[in-house]
Design an enzyme around this catalytic site. Structure first.
Site, short mmCIF file in Angstrom:
data_model
loop_
_atom_site.label_atom_id
_atom_site.label_comp_id
_atom_site.label_asym_id
_atom_site.label_seq_id
_atom_site.Cartn_x
_atom_site.Cartn_y
_atom_site.Cartn_z
N ASP A 1 0.94 2.07 3.47
CA ASP A 1 0.02 3.18 3.08
C ASP A 1 0.81 5.01 3.25
OD1 ASP A 1 -1.83 4.91 2.94
OD2 ASP A 1 -3.57 4.68 4.14
N HIS B 1 0.67 -1.36 -0.08
CA HIS B 1 0.43 0.43 -0.36
C HIS B 1 0.68 1.29 0.59
CE1 HIS B 1 -3.97 1.90 2.04
NE2 HIS B 1 -2.92 2.80 1.01
O1 DOR Z 1 -4.87 9.33 5.00
C1 DOR Z 1 -4.91 8.71 3.55
N1 DOR Z 1 -4.17 8.77 2.12
N2 DOR Z 1 -5.61 8.07 3.88
C2 DOR Z 1 -6.64 7.68 2.10
O2 DOR Z 1 -6.39 6.56 1.77
C3 DOR Z 1 -5.88 7.82 1.03
C4 DOR Z 1 -4.75 8.46 1.45
C5 DOR Z 1 -3.68 10.21 0.60
O3 DOR Z 1 -3.45 9.28 -0.51
O4 DOR Z 1 -3.21 10.77 1.08
ZN ZN Z 2 -3.69 4.74 0.78
#
Ligand code: DOR
Ligand code: ZN
Length: 448
Positions: free
Chosen positions: A308, A75
């Protein structure tokens, strides 16, 4: 009568001399145990054999360090195309991955334009080739796509956002989710879901701090979205992104669903003194919730860890809380932060390697993440004595900041990509040799 089958012992698995390009010797995590071993790597960058190698290519002994499989980060957001380039590019984000011991990243489709048709995906592929330092698997967006089957022929995986977030304005209405899951189940590609149900988001006033952000996008919104996913067909290779609720873990496991937790939800909470620099979706939770998630991770109940990695320019994160974008960087710090927890005796090394290397690679259908013959030699070398403190300005991400400033970390001293060293003495020395990869599932293989 046929001759008796030749029994191969471990040490007997030797390659014909000419095909061995390199031998790595040292203590390596093989079959979840640290063993003193020699790893023979063939000219195609595959692990040829393990054991005592007689002859072959140049031999490199890692001494007191430890050889691990490199990680897969399911991610990341590399912000290309569409930018902002001050946040990240494919080049900068994959160099950060390489420096952090990550050999493969799953690049999310909420770029600009979003990856909702095959042409956009192909254009992204051409940006990866010749620019990426590590391998990249490209997600396509399942929401807003006109022809899912056409996308499935070129993409590496699908992503479905059930709530608005960066670059995602309107997720599919809840009634459309079950038929969408059904359609995706027939296509064979993995699906990662951002599981928050926006119908349970707080109305009214703008949250002004991390605790208010948590209350605004509460745990019950995550639980409700997970409920929606129970209708998913068994054939779907379903994965839930950034789970923050430890109490949901038993039912996700019972359902046989893959899922990830992030280092920020494991190590930071709404009480961390970060203000908007810690604003992220789903939000950082209470310290009690964070501790419960960490306990589940420690216990090996979490299949995958993923960063992420969602960098934003420092100038945007410095805006007043309501106007600051959500997302924190993390691809370079994921493995180093957790290796430091191993060194501190808080996490077992095999538990970490399963969650950071083996299980994510399996979900992506990639022959990496284990030190085993036939796997690509994507490996890292870690010296557990080399502890450092994270400094945002020294990281490779274009964004130049981290929510983990000052945290203890152990960065890999070496990183091998297909047997070729791309990090040496802790410094990135590679080139743009990352490939675009797609899943290699055996036909008819069960999801999971
Ligand atoms: O905090 C987040 N940022 N959550 C997401 O789902 C997308 C991500 C982003 O692309 O900045
Ligand atoms: Zn994400």
């Amino acid at each position: 009568m046929p001759p008796p089958a030749r029994r191969h012992r471990f040490e007997d698995q030797e390659a014909p001399r000419a095909s061995i390009a390199t031998i790595l010797a040292g203590r390596a995590l093989v079959n979840e145990r640290l063993q003193s071993i020699e790893i023979a790597i063939d000219e195609h960058g595959r692990i040829h054999s393990l054991g005592k190698v007689r002859g072959g290519g140049p031999r490199h002994d890692v001494g007191d360090s430890v050889i691990l499989p490199a990680a897969t980060d399911l991610h990341v957001h590399l912000r290309e195309p569409g930018g902002p380039a001050e946040a990240e590019t494919i080049a900068s984000g994959t160099i950060a991955a390489a420096a952090g011991g990550v050999a493969l990243v799953g690049e999310m489709p909420n770029t600009r334009p979003p990856v909702t048709d095959p042409d956009v995906l192909r254009e992204k592929e051409s940006r990866v080739r010749g620019h990426a330092a590590v391998d990249v698997l490209l997600y396509a967006s399942a929401g807003g796509a006109r022809d899912l089957a056409a996308l499935a022929r070129v993409a590496g995986a699908f992503k479905l956002y059930l709530s608005p977030t960066t670059g995602i304005g309107s997720p599919p209405p809840p009634s459309e989710v079950p038929p969408l899951l059904e359609a995706l189940g027939a296509l064979g590609l993995p699906l990662s879901v951002h599981a928050e149900d926006p119908r349970l988001f707080g109305a009214g006033g703008a949250p002004k701090g991390l605790a208010e952000w948590d209350a605004y996008r509460p745990l019950r919104a995550e639980r409700a979205a997970l409920e929606t996913l129970r209708s998913a067909p068994a054939a779907l290779r379903l994965h839930v992104a950034h789970v923050t609720s430890a109490s949901e873990i038993p039912s996700l496991r019972a359902q046989g669903v893959s899922f990830e937790v992030t280092p920020h939800h494991l190590l930071l909470s709404e009480r961390s003194p970060l203000a908007a620099w810690g604003k992220v979706n789903p939000p950082l939770r209470s310290d009690a919730e964070r501790a419960a998630l960490w306990a589940a991770f420690q216990a090996g109940e979490v299949p995958c860890v993923a960063s992420d990695h969602a960098p934003h320019p420092a100038s945007d994160k410095d805006l007043p809380f309501p106007r600051a974008p959500s997302g924190v960087p993390g691809v370079e710090t994921m493995l180093p932060l957790l290796l430091a927890r191993v060194r501190a005796g808080e996490l077992r090394l095999p538990t970490l390697v399963r969650a950071a290397c083996d299980r994510p690679a399996r979900w992506f259908g990639q022959p990496i993440g284990r030190i085993a013959p036939g796997h690509r030699a994507h490996l890292v070398v870690v010296d557990f004595r080399r502890r450092t403190r994270i400094e945002g300005r020294r990281l490779h991400s274009a964004c130049g900041w981290t929510p983990f400033e000052g945290f203890e970390a152990i960065f890999p001293v070496e990183h091998y990509q297909d047997g070729v060293r791309i990090v040496e003495a802790g410094e990135y020395v590679g080139g743009p040799s990352g490939r675009v990869v797609r899943p290699e599932f055996a036909p008819g293989a069960a999801p999971g």
